[in-house]
Design a protein around this motif. Structure first.
Motif, PDB file in Angstrom:
ATOM      1  N   GLN A 171     117.844  33.226  17.659  1.00  0.00           N
ATOM      2  CA  GLN A 171     119.302  33.289  17.815  1.00  0.00           C
ATOM      3  C   GLN A 171     119.938  31.952  17.468  1.00  0.00           C
ATOM      4  O   GLN A 171     121.016  31.904  16.866  1.00  0.00           O
ATOM      5  CB  GLN A 171     119.652  33.687  19.257  1.00  0.00           C
ATOM      6  N   ASN A 172     119.276  30.862  17.829  1.00  0.00           N
ATOM      7  CA  ASN A 172     119.796  29.537  17.481  1.00  0.00           C
ATOM      8  C   ASN A 172     119.788  29.323  15.975  1.00  0.00           C
ATOM      9  O   ASN A 172     120.700  28.693  15.423  1.00  0.00           O
ATOM     10  CB  ASN A 172     118.976  28.441  18.170  1.00  0.00           C
ATOM     11  N   ASP A 173     118.758  29.848  15.302  1.00  0.00           N
ATOM     12  CA  ASP A 173     118.723  29.772  13.840  1.00  0.00           C
ATOM     13  C   ASP A 173     119.927  30.486  13.234  1.00  0.00           C
ATOM     14  O   ASP A 173     120.564  29.989  12.297  1.00  0.00           O
ATOM     15  CB  ASP A 173     117.444  30.422  13.294  1.00  0.00           C
ATOM     16  N   ILE A 174     120.216  31.669  13.773  1.00  0.00           N
ATOM     17  CA  ILE A 174     121.346  32.456  13.257  1.00  0.00           C
ATOM     18  C   ILE A 174     122.654  31.691  13.443  1.00  0.00           C
ATOM     19  O   ILE A 174     123.501  31.660  12.547  1.00  0.00           O
ATOM     20  CB  ILE A 174     121.415  33.825  13.955  1.00  0.00           C
ATOM     21  N   LYS A 175     122.812  31.064  14.603  1.00  0.00           N
ATOM     22  CA  LYS A 175     124.023  30.289  14.858  1.00  0.00           C
ATOM     23  C   LYS A 175     124.149  29.139  13.870  1.00  0.00           C
ATOM     24  O   LYS A 175     125.244  28.877  13.337  1.00  0.00           O
ATOM     25  CB  LYS A 175     124.025  29.762  16.295  1.00  0.00           C
ATOM     26  N   GLU A 176     123.048  28.444  13.615  1.00  0.00           N
ATOM     27  CA  GLU A 176     123.088  27.341  12.646  1.00  0.00           C
ATOM     28  C   GLU A 176     123.432  27.851  11.259  1.00  0.00           C
ATOM     29  O   GLU A 176     124.177  27.221  10.509  1.00  0.00           O
ATOM     30  CB  GLU A 176     121.741  26.610  12.627  1.00  0.00           C
ATOM     31  N   PHE A 177     122.871  28.991  10.905  1.00  0.00           N
ATOM     32  CA  PHE A 177     123.116  29.608   9.605  1.00  0.00           C
ATOM     33  C   PHE A 177     124.601  29.920   9.430  1.00  0.00           C
ATOM     34  O   PHE A 177     125.198  29.616   8.401  1.00  0.00           O
ATOM     35  CB  PHE A 177     122.280  30.886   9.496  1.00  0.00           C
ATOM     36  N   GLY A 206     131.524  38.006  13.965  1.00  0.00           N
ATOM     37  CA  GLY A 206     131.462  39.032  12.942  1.00  0.00           C
ATOM     38  C   GLY A 206     130.328  38.787  11.961  1.00  0.00           C
ATOM     39  O   GLY A 206     129.632  39.724  11.544  1.00  0.00           O
ATOM     40  N   GLU A 207     130.135  37.516  11.584  1.00  0.00           N
ATOM     41  CA  GLU A 207     129.051  37.173  10.665  1.00  0.00           C
ATOM     42  C   GLU A 207     127.682  37.448  11.299  1.00  0.00           C
ATOM     43  O   GLU A 207     126.783  37.995  10.653  1.00  0.00           O
ATOM     44  CB  GLU A 207     129.147  35.701  10.278  1.00  0.00           C
ATOM     45  N   MET A 208     127.536  37.080  12.567  1.00  0.00           N
ATOM     46  CA  MET A 208     126.269  37.323  13.259  1.00  0.00           C
ATOM     47  C   MET A 208     125.994  38.815  13.389  1.00  0.00           C
ATOM     48  O   MET A 208     124.857  39.275  13.206  1.00  0.00           O
ATOM     49  CB  MET A 208     126.297  36.668  14.646  1.00  0.00           C
ATOM     50  N   ARG A 209     127.025  39.573  13.679  1.00  0.00           N
ATOM     51  CA  ARG A 209     126.872  41.024  13.811  1.00  0.00           C
ATOM     52  C   ARG A 209     126.485  41.641  12.473  1.00  0.00           C
ATOM     53  O   ARG A 209     125.636  42.527  12.415  1.00  0.00           O
ATOM     54  CB  ARG A 209     128.185  41.627  14.330  1.00  0.00           C
ATOM     55  N   LYS A 269     116.190  38.838   4.455  1.00  0.00           N
ATOM     56  CA  LYS A 269     115.705  37.619   5.081  1.00  0.00           C
ATOM     57  C   LYS A 269     116.721  36.504   4.853  1.00  0.00           C
ATOM     58  O   LYS A 269     117.483  36.528   3.875  1.00  0.00           O
ATOM     59  CB  LYS A 269     114.346  37.195   4.506  1.00  0.00           C
ATOM     60  N   PHE A 270     116.720  35.543   5.770  1.00  0.00           N
ATOM     61  CA  PHE A 270     117.633  34.413   5.679  1.00  0.00           C
ATOM     62  C   PHE A 270     116.832  33.123   5.847  1.00  0.00           C
ATOM     63  O   PHE A 270     115.845  33.079   6.588  1.00  0.00           O
ATOM     64  CB  PHE A 270     118.697  34.492   6.772  1.00  0.00           C
ATOM     65  N   TRP A 271     117.303  32.065   5.139  1.00  0.00           N
ATOM     66  CA  TRP A 271     116.623  30.774   5.207  1.00  0.00           C
ATOM     67  C   TRP A 271     117.620  29.635   5.315  1.00  0.00           C
ATOM     68  O   TRP A 271     118.756  29.727   4.834  1.00  0.00           O
ATOM     69  CB  TRP A 271     115.778  30.548   3.960  1.00  0.00           C
ATOM     70  N   LEU A 272     117.184  28.546   5.935  1.00  0.00           N
ATOM     71  CA  LEU A 272     117.946  27.313   6.024  1.00  0.00           C
ATOM     72  C   LEU A 272     117.149  26.187   5.371  1.00  0.00           C
ATOM     73  O   LEU A 272     115.913  26.144   5.487  1.00  0.00           O
ATOM     74  CB  LEU A 272     118.229  26.939   7.479  1.00  0.00           C
ATOM     75  N   ALA A 273     117.841  25.282   4.695  1.00  0.00           N
ATOM     76  CA  ALA A 273     117.214  24.090   4.123  1.00  0.00           C
ATOM     77  C   ALA A 273     117.557  22.897   5.011  1.00  0.00           C
ATOM     78  O   ALA A 273     118.722  22.697   5.374  1.00  0.00           O
ATOM     79  CB  ALA A 273     117.719  23.847   2.706  1.00  0.00           C
ATOM     80  N   TYR A 274     116.532  22.116   5.363  1.00  0.00           N
ATOM     81  CA  TYR A 274     116.709  20.939   6.205  1.00  0.00           C
ATOM     82  C   TYR A 274     116.279  19.689   5.452  1.00  0.00           C
ATOM     83  O   TYR A 274     115.308  19.705   4.692  1.00  0.00           O
ATOM     84  CB  TYR A 274     115.863  21.046   7.481  1.00  0.00           C
ATOM     85  N   ARG A 275     117.015  18.606   5.688  1.00  0.00           N
ATOM     86  CA  ARG A 275     116.598  17.288   5.204  1.00  0.00           C
ATOM     87  C   ARG A 275     116.873  16.288   6.313  1.00  0.00           C
ATOM     88  O   ARG A 275     118.005  16.218   6.821  1.00  0.00           O
ATOM     89  CB  ARG A 275     117.361  16.913   3.937  1.00  0.00           C
ATOM     90  N   ASP A 276     115.872  15.576   6.690  1.00  0.00           N
ATOM     91  CA  ASP A 276     115.987  14.601   7.787  1.00  0.00           C
ATOM     92  C   ASP A 276     116.559  15.230   9.046  1.00  0.00           C
ATOM     93  O   ASP A 276     117.382  14.623   9.754  1.00  0.00           O
ATOM     94  CB  ASP A 276     116.861  13.414   7.362  1.00  0.00           C
TER      95      ASP A 276
END
Length: 371
Positions: free
Chosen positions: A9-15, A36-39, A53-60
């Motif tokens: 759920q935290n990933d979704i919020k960050e997304f 609305g986006e989360m739903r 599927k959904f992905w996030l890119a992280y740097r530092d």
């Protein structure tokens, strides 16, 4: 840099919240409602026939990009394609980040036997799709995303090519020419059709299935469109009609009461959502309600007629009604929804003083074979 699949759920919020950080200070960005986006990501009825599927890119340790991948099995079967879509695409101005995100979608699609990657697109063209390539100084409608000018540069560097372009007009709302009123009367008699004006939102919702069933037929040959299921129609009625203005929406019926045309328009909510900053609470509702009651701009959201009435001109009936009520409400401009650049219906807008204000593009590329 690392790519992480969105799972918690935290990933979704960050997304969902990343675009607000990326576009902070941008006067043209319209933040969508977070809930609305989360739903949409977790509850949309299209998930019954889409793999997502959904992905996030992280740097530092910081998010620097996001992307979603969709394999619409129903669309692929209907159109005899093997496509994976990329959507929800946002990134900093960095080719390395963009490549990592889009490569991730491509690799996932290849593992499922897909041979093409296309986008930006979500579940269908009833969702947000395409990338802004012209009109970066214009606030978009709520049905479209804004993106920075470097976006198309990045995806084109990565080998993506144009598939289709959409165009959008801003049309001044002037007095109605007498000939339009006469034409509406003539067409009504010629085709034995009449306009049905909705009295309120409750009446609109009762006609929801009929409205979207007509839309299914009208849009059948439009790029990327597949017929909406009953569950998707229910979703659209709940999502869209709750902010509808009945005076700006109607259907055209034939002599037997069958719906042969439809129009759903609403006051522009883009500036209200800017003020709401992605949330209806505690004060976001105030800005939305105010925009619904007092506004100078109108969004021509969904309009169309059944295929057998294409080129008949009966759309003049709902355009006249929208025009009359817009003048009465004090609207000054109407914004068209995205229309394909080769759509003959779009050619009418310059005749009414329409100004081309935005162009958006859907891209495609072959999925590379695994090395």
């Amino acid at each position: 840099m690392t790519i992480k699949e969105v799972v918690t759920q935290n990933d979704i919020k960050e997304f969902v919240r990343f675009p607000k950080k990326l576009y902070k200070g941008c006067p043209y960005f319209v933040p969508p409602l977070e809930r609305g986006e989360m739903r949409t990501m977790t509850k949309h009825p299209a998930l019954s026939f889409c793999d997502v599927k959904f992905w996030l890119a992280y740097r530092d340790g910081k998010v620097v990009g996001r992307v979603g991948g969709v394999v619409n099995r129903k669309c692929n079967e209907i159109k005899n394609q093997k496509r994976v879509r990329f959507g929800w695409f946002d990134t900093i101005d960095d080719i390395e980040v963009a490549k990592a995100l889009l490569d991730t979608v491509e690799q996932w699609g290849r593992a499922q036997g897909m041979t093409e990657i296309c986008g930006p697109s979500r579940f269908s063209n009833m969702e947000k799709q395409s990338m802004l390539i012209e009109g970066f100084d214009v606030t978009p409608l709520i049905c479209a995303d804004y993106n920075y000018p470097y976006y198309p540069q990045l995806v084109e560097q990565l080998g993506f090519e144009k598939e289709v372009d959409y165009i959008q007009y801003r049309v001044p709302i002037n007095e109605i020419p007498d000939k339009i009123t006469r034409l509406a009367d003539l067409l009504s008699k010629k085709y034995n059709v009449h306009l049905r004006q909705f009295m309120n939102r409750a009446e609109m919702k009762k006609c929801g299935q009929e409205f979207f069933s007509a839309l299914n037929q009208s849009y059948s040959n439009i790029f990327n469109f597949i017929p909406l299921t009953k569950e998707e129609i229910d979703w659209s009625v709940d999502e869209d009609f709750q902010v509808a203005d009945a005076s700006l929406s109607s259907i055209i019926e034939d002599k037997n009461g069958k719906t042969v045309g439809f129009a759903f328009c609403l006051p522009s909510l883009s500036n209200a959502l800017k003020k709401a900053k992605g949330s209806l609470f505690p004060f976001g509702w105030f800005h939305v309600l105010r925009a619904l009651k007092k506004n100078d701009s109108l969004d021509l959201y969904l309009t169309g007629v059944l295929p057998e009435y294409h080129n008949s001109g009966i759309h003049v009936l709902y355009h006249q009604q929208i025009h009359e009520n817009s003048l009465a409400r004090g609207y000054k401009y109407a914004y068209t929804s995205q229309q394909l650049e080769d759509n003959t219906a779009a050619r009418i807008w310059p005749k009414y003083g329409g100004e081309l204000i935005a162009r958006r593009r859907c891209y495609k590329k072959e999925v590379r074979s695994e090395k």
